[in-house]
Design a protein around this motif. Sequence first.
Motif, PDB file in Angstrom:
ATOM      1  N   UNK A   1       0.819  -1.209   0.000  1.00  0.00           N
ATOM      2  CA  UNK A   1       0.000   0.000   0.000  1.00  0.00           C
ATOM      3  C   UNK A   1       0.857   1.264   0.000  1.00  0.00           C
ATOM      4  N   UNK A   2       2.006   1.212   0.680  1.00  0.00           N
ATOM      5  CA  UNK A   2       2.925   2.354   0.667  1.00  0.00           C
ATOM      6  C   UNK A   2       3.439   2.615  -0.745  1.00  0.00           C
ATOM      7  N   UNK A   3       3.833   1.542  -1.448  1.00  0.00           N
ATOM      8  CA  UNK A   3       4.324   1.684  -2.817  1.00  0.00           C
ATOM      9  C   UNK A   3       3.214   2.163  -3.736  1.00  0.00           C
ATOM     10  N   UNK A   4       1.984   1.659  -3.527  1.00  0.00           N
ATOM     11  CA  UNK A   4       0.846   2.105  -4.339  1.00  0.00           C
ATOM     12  C   UNK A   4       0.609   3.603  -4.142  1.00  0.00           C
ATOM     13  N   UNK A   5       0.691   4.062  -2.890  1.00  0.00           N
ATOM     14  CA  UNK A   5       0.523   5.490  -2.591  1.00  0.00           C
ATOM     15  C   UNK A   5       1.627   6.318  -3.241  1.00  0.00           C
ATOM     16  N   UNK A   6       2.855   5.796  -3.195  1.00  0.00           N
ATOM     17  CA  UNK A   6       3.992   6.472  -3.826  1.00  0.00           C
ATOM     18  C   UNK A   6       3.763   6.619  -5.327  1.00  0.00           C
ATOM     19  N   UNK A   7       3.317   5.559  -5.970  1.00  0.00           N
ATOM     20  CA  UNK A   7       3.101   5.575  -7.413  1.00  0.00           C
ATOM     21  C   UNK A   7       1.979   6.537  -7.803  1.00  0.00           C
ATOM     22  N   UNK A   8       0.963   6.658  -6.951  1.00  0.00           N
ATOM     23  CA  UNK A   8      -0.174   7.519  -7.264  1.00  0.00           C
ATOM     24  C   UNK A   8       0.118   9.000  -7.021  1.00  0.00           C
ATOM     25  N   UNK A   9       1.078   9.295  -6.161  1.00  0.00           N
ATOM     26  CA  UNK A   9       1.339  10.690  -5.788  1.00  0.00           C
ATOM     27  C   UNK A   9       2.617  11.278  -6.376  1.00  0.00           C
TER      28      UNK A   9
ATOM     29  N   UNK B   1       5.297  12.788  -8.825  1.00  0.00           N
ATOM     30  CA  UNK B   1       5.169  13.600 -10.033  1.00  0.00           C
ATOM     31  C   UNK B   1       5.920  12.924 -11.180  1.00  0.00           C
ATOM     32  N   UNK B   2       5.196  12.587 -12.222  1.00  0.00           N
ATOM     33  CA  UNK B   2       5.794  11.892 -13.359  1.00  0.00           C
ATOM     34  C   UNK B   2       4.936  12.085 -14.598  1.00  0.00           C
ATOM     35  N   UNK B   3       5.552  11.909 -15.762  1.00  0.00           N
ATOM     36  CA  UNK B   3       4.803  11.959 -17.016  1.00  0.00           C
ATOM     37  C   UNK B   3       4.039  10.665 -17.256  1.00  0.00           C
ATOM     38  N   UNK B   4       4.417   9.625 -16.512  1.00  0.00           N
ATOM     39  CA  UNK B   4       3.837   8.301 -16.748  1.00  0.00           C
ATOM     40  C   UNK B   4       2.771   7.972 -15.710  1.00  0.00           C
ATOM     41  N   UNK B   5       1.785   8.854 -15.581  1.00  0.00           N
ATOM     42  CA  UNK B   5       0.758   8.687 -14.555  1.00  0.00           C
ATOM     43  C   UNK B   5      -0.107   7.451 -14.788  1.00  0.00           C
ATOM     44  N   UNK B   6      -0.425   7.188 -16.049  1.00  0.00           N
ATOM     45  CA  UNK B   6      -1.283   6.046 -16.350  1.00  0.00           C
ATOM     46  C   UNK B   6      -0.613   4.742 -15.962  1.00  0.00           C
ATOM     47  N   UNK B   7       0.659   4.607 -16.330  1.00  0.00           N
ATOM     48  CA  UNK B   7       1.410   3.402 -15.982  1.00  0.00           C
ATOM     49  C   UNK B   7       1.485   3.231 -14.469  1.00  0.00           C
ATOM     50  N   UNK B   8       1.793   4.312 -13.774  1.00  0.00           N
ATOM     51  CA  UNK B   8       1.888   4.259 -12.316  1.00  0.00           C
ATOM     52  C   UNK B   8       0.554   3.893 -11.681  1.00  0.00           C
ATOM     53  N   UNK B   9      -0.538   4.463 -12.208  1.00  0.00           N
ATOM     54  CA  UNK B   9      -1.867   4.177 -11.657  1.00  0.00           C
ATOM     55  C   UNK B   9      -2.238   2.706 -11.850  1.00  0.00           C
ATOM     56  N   UNK B  10      -1.889   2.156 -13.007  1.00  0.00           N
ATOM     57  CA  UNK B  10      -2.199   0.749 -13.276  1.00  0.00           C
ATOM     58  C   UNK B  10      -1.411  -0.179 -12.349  1.00  0.00           C
ATOM     59  N   UNK B  11      -0.128   0.138 -12.146  1.00  0.00           N
ATOM     60  CA  UNK B  11       0.650  -0.731 -11.259  1.00  0.00           C
ATOM     61  C   UNK B  11       0.204  -0.546  -9.806  1.00  0.00           C
TER      62      UNK B  11
ATOM     63  N   UNK C   1      -2.852   0.042  -8.927  1.00  0.00           N
ATOM     64  CA  UNK C   1      -4.074  -0.772  -8.859  1.00  0.00           C
ATOM     65  C   UNK C   1      -3.736  -2.246  -8.707  1.00  0.00           C
ATOM     66  N   UNK C   2      -2.719  -2.698  -9.437  1.00  0.00           N
ATOM     67  CA  UNK C   2      -2.274  -4.090  -9.313  1.00  0.00           C
ATOM     68  C   UNK C   2      -1.839  -4.381  -7.874  1.00  0.00           C
ATOM     69  N   UNK C   3      -1.093  -3.456  -7.273  1.00  0.00           N
ATOM     70  CA  UNK C   3      -0.620  -3.643  -5.901  1.00  0.00           C
ATOM     71  C   UNK C   3      -1.774  -3.641  -4.902  1.00  0.00           C
ATOM     72  N   UNK C   4      -2.762  -2.779  -5.125  1.00  0.00           N
ATOM     73  CA  UNK C   4      -3.911  -2.708  -4.225  1.00  0.00           C
ATOM     74  C   UNK C   4      -4.726  -3.997  -4.288  1.00  0.00           C
TER      75      UNK C   4
ATOM     76  N   UNK D   1      11.826  -4.769  -4.536  1.00  0.00           N
ATOM     77  CA  UNK D   1      12.642  -4.715  -5.750  1.00  0.00           C
ATOM     78  C   UNK D   1      12.115  -3.621  -6.672  1.00  0.00           C
ATOM     79  N   UNK D   2      10.795  -3.580  -6.860  1.00  0.00           N
ATOM     80  CA  UNK D   2      10.203  -2.572  -7.725  1.00  0.00           C
ATOM     81  C   UNK D   2      10.442  -1.177  -7.158  1.00  0.00           C
ATOM     82  N   UNK D   3      10.264  -1.024  -5.845  1.00  0.00           N
ATOM     83  CA  UNK D   3      10.477   0.269  -5.202  1.00  0.00           C
ATOM     84  C   UNK D   3      11.920   0.732  -5.376  1.00  0.00           C
TER      85      UNK D   3
END
Length: 379
Positions: A19-27, A29-39, A41-44, A227-229
């Motif tokens: 959940x921490x990594x999911x929060x990090x990916x959602x918040x 700042x990046x140009x790849x928001x869609x990719x981050x949101x999908x991953x 969601x996968x983590x959640x 590893x992903x983080x």
Amino acid sequence: MDKINLLIIVTVISLFISLFLALFLLTVKTKHKTSNALFALYLIITAIDASEPLLSLLSDRPSNLGMLRNTLAFLQIPVFYLYVVSVCYSDFKFKPKYILHLLPFLIVNVVLLPHFYTVDAASKISFIMNRQNMIELQFTHVFFHIQIVVYLIAVFMLLRKAKKLYLENYAGTNINSYNWLFQFTVVLTILYLIVVFKNIFKFSDYSFISEYIKIGILVFQLFICCWYLFKALNNPGLFRNIDSKLKLVSDINLEEKNNKPETTNEKEYNEELLKLKKYMAEEKPFLNPSLTIQNVSENIGMPTRALSVLINHHLGQHFYDFVNTYRIENAMDILKDASKSKVTILEILYEVGFNSKSSFNTAFKKHTGNTPTAYRKSL
């Protein structure tokens, strides 16, 4: 420490990191928001799926909400597949056809509707107690594993095509993105194989073994998340996408053969090749670490398709390797220059168009058979 306490501790740690990594990916700042949101969601979804040991402490009675939580597993691999598509292609957008990826999840819940979701609590308990004889659960079990196999094959095929497209059209160092995604998918494949192994015991007379395997799965998930983080924090620019409208040279050749007979004009081919080599030698576009085949085609006045076929088909080289050859030749000239003996390898790789030491070393060894340091010492 008994098995129950160990399972709870590992579950809590796994949920926190996921959940921490999911929060990090959602918040972040990046140009790849869609990719981050999908991953994210996968983590959640993965976190919800892994939360069963904690939820069982609150209530061990089967419920509609509990069964819905179990069936969320059917959304995991489709979401991961869409994540990979979004990483590979820069023009990725959600399309109505992607709703089809919800079908396995919907089908399973419709199948469970008559004998679980719409019955009373006693019937739910009986359904779970006799799960080995329930055709709905057997169907769900088999369907889940079929889904995993189909989607993982699709992911590997997608990565194979995306990497080839990158090599044929780009000369940056972001090929590492596809190598890493391939490694990540292999690790996930191993995880799902362990899940399959666990489920074999879950529906057997040795169901207690699946509980021990579950602890191992949670630990493995922790490893994957960490590893992903680590990769995301240390390589914020790791993922750079390609245009999904690009076609493989093999497909271009096939189209041309179908549209008209292939005519080979040797003189025209030689003229185009000389024009290309003259441009590479005089203008040195390879010094640009983000060089693309479109950049070259615009500057020499040759259609991108024709240039792609010229390099990737007639020369028998990917555009990536073609450009790197010039970069390595330039690096070799610098290494041979006695007046530049104090210039470091790191300075040289940036000077000739690389922006990754690992990519430079790999390309240099492929071209010369030696590492840059060994080559300099041998002079």
